[in-house]
Design a protein around this motif. Structure first.
Motif, PDB file in Angstrom:
ATOM      1  N   ILE A   1       0.836  -1.161  -0.328  1.00  0.00           N
ATOM      2  CA  ILE A   1      -0.266  -0.244   0.204  1.00  0.00           C
ATOM      3  C   ILE A   1       0.730   1.252  -0.040  1.00  0.00           C
ATOM      4  O   ILE A   1       1.551   1.527   0.517  1.00  0.00           O
ATOM      5  N   LYS A   2       0.761   2.058  -0.631  1.00  0.00           N
ATOM      6  CA  LYS A   2       1.386   3.497  -1.414  1.00  0.00           C
ATOM      7  C   LYS A   2       0.310   4.752  -1.238  1.00  0.00           C
ATOM      8  O   LYS A   2      -0.336   4.488  -1.930  1.00  0.00           O
ATOM      9  N   ASN A   3       1.318   5.780  -0.878  1.00  0.00           N
ATOM     10  CA  ASN A   3       0.337   7.253  -1.161  1.00  0.00           C
ATOM     11  C   ASN A   3      -1.198   7.196  -0.640  1.00  0.00           C
ATOM     12  O   ASN A   3      -2.071   7.196  -1.038  1.00  0.00           O
ATOM     13  N   SER A   4      -1.019   6.907   0.896  1.00  0.00           N
ATOM     14  CA  SER A   4      -2.344   6.454   1.498  1.00  0.00           C
ATOM     15  C   SER A   4      -3.010   7.157   2.621  1.00  0.00           C
ATOM     16  O   SER A   4      -1.051   6.607   3.518  1.00  0.00           O
ATOM     17  N   THR A   5      -3.874   7.070   3.674  1.00  0.00           N
ATOM     18  CA  THR A   5      -3.703   7.225   4.566  1.00  0.00           C
ATOM     19  C   THR A   5      -4.628   6.368   5.582  1.00  0.00           C
ATOM     20  O   THR A   5      -5.633   6.029   5.138  1.00  0.00           O
ATOM     21  N   VAL A   6      -3.613   5.373   6.565  1.00  0.00           N
ATOM     22  CA  VAL A   6      -4.328   3.666   6.665  1.00  0.00           C
ATOM     23  C   VAL A   6      -4.897   3.957   8.374  1.00  0.00           C
ATOM     24  O   VAL A   6      -3.800   4.006   9.298  1.00  0.00           O
ATOM     25  N   LEU A   7      -5.972   3.208   8.524  1.00  0.00           N
ATOM     26  CA  LEU A   7      -6.271   2.950  10.026  1.00  0.00           C
ATOM     27  C   LEU A   7      -6.322   2.007  10.572  1.00  0.00           C
ATOM     28  O   LEU A   7      -6.106   0.500   9.360  1.00  0.00           O
ATOM     29  N   ILE A   8      -4.990   1.559  10.854  1.00  0.00           N
ATOM     30  CA  ILE A   8      -4.688   0.457  11.437  1.00  0.00           C
ATOM     31  C   ILE A   8      -4.962   0.167  13.302  1.00  0.00           C
ATOM     32  O   ILE A   8      -4.619   0.482  14.155  1.00  0.00           O
ATOM     33  N   LYS A   9      -5.960  -0.642  13.040  1.00  0.00           N
ATOM     34  CA  LYS A   9      -7.050  -1.433  14.635  1.00  0.00           C
ATOM     35  C   LYS A   9      -7.531  -2.100  14.532  1.00  0.00           C
ATOM     36  O   LYS A   9      -7.528  -2.929  13.995  1.00  0.00           O
ATOM     37  N   GLY A  10      -7.537  -2.485  16.070  1.00  0.00           N
ATOM     38  CA  GLY A  10      -7.561  -4.208  16.712  1.00  0.00           C
ATOM     39  C   GLY A  10      -6.776  -4.250  17.799  1.00  0.00           C
ATOM     40  O   GLY A  10      -6.646  -3.841  18.175  1.00  0.00           O
ATOM     41  N   SER A  11      -7.498  -5.058  18.567  1.00  0.00           N
ATOM     42  CA  SER A  11      -7.314  -5.451  19.598  1.00  0.00           C
ATOM     43  C   SER A  11      -6.241  -6.279  20.031  1.00  0.00           C
ATOM     44  O   SER A  11      -4.935  -6.428  18.934  1.00  0.00           O
ATOM     45  N   ARG A  12      -4.933  -5.550  21.073  1.00  0.00           N
ATOM     46  CA  ARG A  12      -3.970  -5.564  21.465  1.00  0.00           C
ATOM     47  C   ARG A  12      -3.252  -7.366  21.247  1.00  0.00           C
ATOM     48  O   ARG A  12      -2.273  -7.269  20.565  1.00  0.00           O
ATOM     49  N   GLY A  13      -4.126  -8.254  21.489  1.00  0.00           N
ATOM     50  CA  GLY A  13      -4.233  -9.817  20.889  1.00  0.00           C
ATOM     51  C   GLY A  13      -3.577  -9.796  20.052  1.00  0.00           C
ATOM     52  O   GLY A  13      -3.023 -10.662  19.668  1.00  0.00           O
ATOM     53  N   MET A  14      -3.944  -9.029  19.243  1.00  0.00           N
ATOM     54  CA  MET A  14      -3.799  -9.315  17.001  1.00  0.00           C
ATOM     55  C   MET A  14      -2.193  -9.028  17.180  1.00  0.00           C
ATOM     56  O   MET A  14      -1.989  -9.331  16.136  1.00  0.00           O
TER      57      MET A  14
END
Length: 452
Positions: A430-443
């Motif tokens: 993935i390039k030139n993007s605004t990326v949300l990375i979200k999940g539970s801590r255990g992931m």
């Protein structure tokens, strides 16, 4: 047996608590706590040899001399010691809980108040039955105010933490879907978080402002759940904040979200407005910021002190952090996740000003029997949000994918594990993007960051 008063006399001489033999502070009191897989009574001798002045134990087999203090239960003794210490402190203590935003709000409040007061606050997210008493025991006679975060995953836990911290002021950030398995559903969450209101409105709050018959509560006036919870309990010493409303001490609105927030807030008593630039992302953080501003205003900080506190706060611990790489803007929010926080994080990405947007969402834990239904709802929310690519990671998201039709727009991928996602992202960077990375801590989604 060693009593609480006897322990307190020793604590006054040795006001540092240790619980980990790998990090023994010299001349400290070592509390031999038990865990699921260990019994620290075994390490009491090691703690003494490492420099602890005394070791508090609850197994007589390990009492090797006068420096080994035998009690009925080490954890209860730690909590009782903290409770007793709090009663000696004639200072305001702000207690806060909620489903989402607890730690960020606590940090914002502390950053603002520390512009004027010498404060103490919960370190990180040490907000449970061990962390709260440890924090209370770090408060000394030089501190003027404390901010204590209280977390819970079952009923009566907030009630216990209130009995230890004895807050004089309180705040619930919100009530949503988290730890549903432990709370027994959303109504259970409301009941558990409401234990803070129960304490503040009842006889239990021992430190109050002069002339007040109840402790002070700060409430988001735009939150119908919180306002009803307060009304149901007959709370009357309330300070309101929010987006709109004549009764608010302070009000505010977002000016820009690209992706860092710029907001305008108004001191309604003075009828003066101010614009500040923050280092936070997420429209959902507006209420967290307004909570801190309202508390700073209530405690008579100047406008400059409040604004400097908000503008100077930098998020950490993977909560709404912005990470700029060579080709992408990452919104790292993978410390924790639940349905409520997922929804507002997804909505925020839909609103921010960016040319290309990507959602990377990992499984939410502790959902119990509602897990597949809640993951299905999050997928639907993601599908309804205008983004260019959606990536779902985890077995529950993969199982929930069978329940819905994929949208026509955007690219969508499902990976059963984080390792599978890593392989997929390496093959399709993935390039030139605004990326949300979200999940539970255990992931452990932090492993993805290097791929961007």
């Amino acid at each position: 047996m060693t009593t609480t008063k006897q322990l307190y006399l020793l604590y006054q001489q040795h006001p540092v608590i240790s619980t980990d033999t790998r990090k023994i502070a010299n001349n400290s009191l070592f509390f031999a706590l038990k865990g699921d897989k260990f019994d620290a009574n075994v390490f009491a001798k090691q703690a003494i040899e490492a420099g602890a002045a005394y070791a508090v134990i609850d197994n007589p087999e390990y009492k090797l001399g006068d420096r080994y203090l035998l009690v009925d239960d080490v954890l209860t003794s730690l909590q009782d010691l903290a409770r007793h210490h709090r009663r000696q402190l004639n200072i305001p203590v702000i207690g806060l809980t909620g489903t989402n935003g607890k730690t960020t709000t606590k940090e914002l409040i502390n950053t603002v108040l520390s512009q004027h007061f010498k404060t103490q606050a919960t370190q990180g997210n040490l907000n449970n039955h061990i962390g709260v008493p440890l924090t209370i025991l770090t408060i000394d006679a030089t501190h003027e105010l404390a901010v204590i975060e209280m977390g819970a995953n079952h009923q009566k836990e907030i009630e216990l933490l209130c009995s230890i911290a004895q807050p004089s002021h309180g705040l619930i950030t919100n009530v949503g879907k988290a730890h549903l398995e432990g709370f027994g559903g959303v109504e259970g969450v409301k009941k558990a978080k409401g234990e803070l209101y129960d304490y503040l409105g009842g006889a239990g709050s021992e430190w109050r402002e002069p002339g007040k018959d109840q402790a002070c509560v700060f409430i988001n006036s735009d939150d119908d759940i919180l306002t009803k919870m307060a009304a149901d309990r007959g709370l009357n010493n309330i300070i309101y904040y929010g987006n709109t409303g004549a009764s608010n001490l302070v009000s505010g609105e977002i000016v820009e979200n690209a992706p860092l927030l710029t907001l305008r807030w108004t001191n309604n008593a003075k009828r003066e407005s101010y614009t500040i630039k923050t280092q936070l992302t997420g429209a959902y953080n507006l209420n967290n910021i307004l909570a801190a501003i309202s508390i700073g205003t209530y405690f008579n900080l100047t406008t400059n002190q409040i604004n400097n506190g908000i503008e100077g706060y930098q998020p950490k611990n993977n909560r709404s952090q912005i990470v700029q790489t060579a080709t992408n803007t990452l919104i790292c929010d993978y410390y924790n996740a639940n349905p409520s926080s997922m929804v507002v994080a997804i909505e925020n990405v839909g609103k921010i000003d960016a040319k290309r947007k990507v959602l990377i969402l990992g499984d939410m834990f502790e959902m119990g029997q509602e897990s597949i239904a809640e993951h299905t709802a999050v997928i639907k929310k993601a599908f309804d949000t205008p983004v260019d690519e959606r990536i779902f990671i985890g077995k529950d998201f993969s199982a929930a994918a069978n329940n819905i039709k994929q949208p026509i727009t955007g690219k969508n991928s499902f990976y059963p594990t984080a390792d599978d996602a890593i392989s997929g992202l390496r093959a399709n960077p993935i390039k030139n993007s605004t990326v949300l990375i979200k999940g539970s801590r255990g992931m452990a989604l932090e492993r993805l960051v290097e791929l961007f």
